[in-house]
Design an enzyme around this catalytic site. Structure first.
Site, PDB file in Angstrom:
ATOM      1  N   LYS A   9      59.789  39.399 105.709  1.00 49.03           N
ATOM      2  CA  LYS A   9      58.764  40.215 106.463  1.00 49.03           C
ATOM      3  C   LYS A   9      57.227  39.576 106.136  1.00 49.03           C
ATOM      4  CE  LYS A   9      59.161  44.093 109.102  1.00 49.03           C
ATOM      5  NZ  LYS A   9      60.148  44.312 110.056  1.00 49.03           N
TER       6      LYS A   9
ATOM      7  N   GLY B  54      56.857  59.633 116.607  1.00 51.12           N
ATOM      8  CA  GLY B  54      56.404  58.354 116.883  1.00 51.12           C
ATOM      9  C   GLY B  54      57.126  57.607 118.323  1.00 51.12           C
ATOM     10  N   VAL B  55      56.434  57.513 119.336  1.00 52.44           N
ATOM     11  CA  VAL B  55      56.749  57.070 120.510  1.00 52.44           C
ATOM     12  C   VAL B  55      56.135  55.691 120.807  1.00 52.44           C
ATOM     13  CG1 VAL B  55      57.623  59.141 121.516  1.00 52.44           C
ATOM     14  CG2 VAL B  55      55.104  58.382 121.584  1.00 52.44           C
ATOM     15  N   GLY B  56      56.128  54.797 120.000  1.00 50.56           N
ATOM     16  CA  GLY B  56      55.856  53.500 119.986  1.00 50.56           C
ATOM     17  C   GLY B  56      57.173  52.594 121.011  1.00 50.56           C
TER      18      GLY B  56
ATOM     19  N   VAL C  73      60.082  51.399 120.199  1.00 51.67           N
ATOM     20  CA  VAL C  73      61.498  51.771 119.738  1.00 51.67           C
ATOM     21  C   VAL C  73      61.482  53.336 120.109  1.00 51.67           C
ATOM     22  CG1 VAL C  73      63.072  52.441 118.068  1.00 51.67           C
ATOM     23  CG2 VAL C  73      61.516  50.129 118.137  1.00 51.67           C
TER      24      VAL C  73
END
Length: 346
Positions: A71, A171-173, A175
């Site tokens: 990463k 979280g609505v990025g 994905v």
């Protein structure tokens, strides 16, 4: 944590500060996304990249991929720092590792950024489809989370239908957005939150999902809580507040303490779908691109297998009296150990 290599990257002209962590290459080269975040310190960034790269090792292993875990994190505000020169300089750092680490998209990264990186190195995935790549991996990540969520519902409720289920998505990025679309399409009642108000309102407008305040998400009376933002949202403070029967989301490292909070969820009667298992769709997708030739249908079919693996893990944990994270890690470690006996690290 047993990492093989950690590289600190610094370039004064562009302002680039990044860390690349290679955890384990027993199964193959370390493939994992790059995320950019305004970390408060280099120490905070280091802790994050070490945990994330370790998670990628387990994610690849449990998904049956011939890839290792790695990463990268870039320190700073993406709105202020990201540009072509900045990303290309990062690409040179990736290239200097000679293929031990292959990068891809993660938080605050876009397909265009991968294109810039590709100008400096071949060790990048998620490049545009027009260039022979697989493009944005988020739809396949969301599909895997959706499959894992349905498997958890089957285990807990006796049916994998999510129609009329109440689901909180944090979280609505990329994905989270694709996951919400699938859930609404199936007939679930979806609650959403995000620190990005513009993104939040856009997803709400397009899907009909109900907006709640960031801290309110933990207190909702829902069937499923889906963390899809940053990690460590399952901790001493939040777990006692949860009313959900299932936790299944796309975020990495959701358990602040894998052992302690894994068992705290059991004590609360909450079933946890291990994050590195059900969010592996993106890795499956970019892995398919790297080993090529890329086929979207094949990538989705492989991500669909997350359903069966999730059921296997949940049943194994129940039978063995251990938490689901430990059960998933055991299966992953077993594969790494077996392959490690026949080959050297990449």
């Amino acid at each position: 944590m047993g990492h093989e290599q950690v590289v600190f990257c610094h370039d004064e002209p562009t302002g680039l500060r990044a860390i690349i962590a290679i955890h384990n290459t027993t199964l193959g080269p370390a493939l994992g996304g790059t995320r950019m975040w305004p970390y408060a310190s280099e120490e905070e960034a280091l802790i994050d990249v070490l945990r994330l790269s370790r998670g990628m090792t387990y994610k690849a292993a449990i998904s049956g991929l011939n890839l290792g875990g790695g990463k990268a994190v870039i320190i700073g505000d993406p709105e202020k720092l990201k540009n072509e020169a900045f990303m290309r300089r990062f690409g040179r750092f990736v290239d200097s590792l000679g293929g031990r680490y292959i990068t891809a998209e993660d938080v605050n990264m876009k397909t265009r950024d991968m294109e810039y990186i590709h100008m400096e190195t071949d060790y990048v995935t998620g490049i545009p489809q027009s260039m022979g790549g697989s493009g944005d991996p988020s739809p396949v990540t969301a599909y895997g989370v959706y499959m894992g969520m349905k498997a958890a519902a089957k285990f807990v409720f006796g049916t994998d239908s999510l129609a009329n289920r109440k689901i909180a998505v944090q979280g609505v990025g990329q994905v989270g957005m694709y996951l919400v679309q699938r859930l609404v399409k199936e007939g679930a009642t979806v609650f959403i939150t995000d620190i990005n108000q513009d993104k939040l309102q856009k997803v709400a407008s397009e899907t009909g999902a109900k907006v709640v305040a960031p801290d309110e998400i933990y207190d909702l009376d829902v069937d499923i809580y889906a963390p899809c933002a940053l990690g460590a949202t399952l901790n001493d403070d939040t777990i006692p507040r949860l009313k959900a029967s299932i936790v299944a989301g796309g975020a990495n490292n959701q358990l602040k303490d894998e052992h302690k909070h894994g068992y705290m969820l059991i004590d609360r009667g909450i079933t946890y779908a291990p994050d590195f298992l059900i969010n592996a769709g993106g890795l499956i997708n970019v892995g398919a691109e790297y080993y090529g030739p890329y086929n979207s249908d094949k990538a989705h079919a492989d991500a669909e297998k997350i359903y069966d693996t999730t059921l296997e893990i949940l049943n194994m944990a129940s039978e063995d009296g251990i938490n689901t994270q430990e059960a998933a890690m055991k299966i992953a470690e077993r594969r790494i150990a077996a392959i490690g006996r026949i080959k050297l690290p990449y």
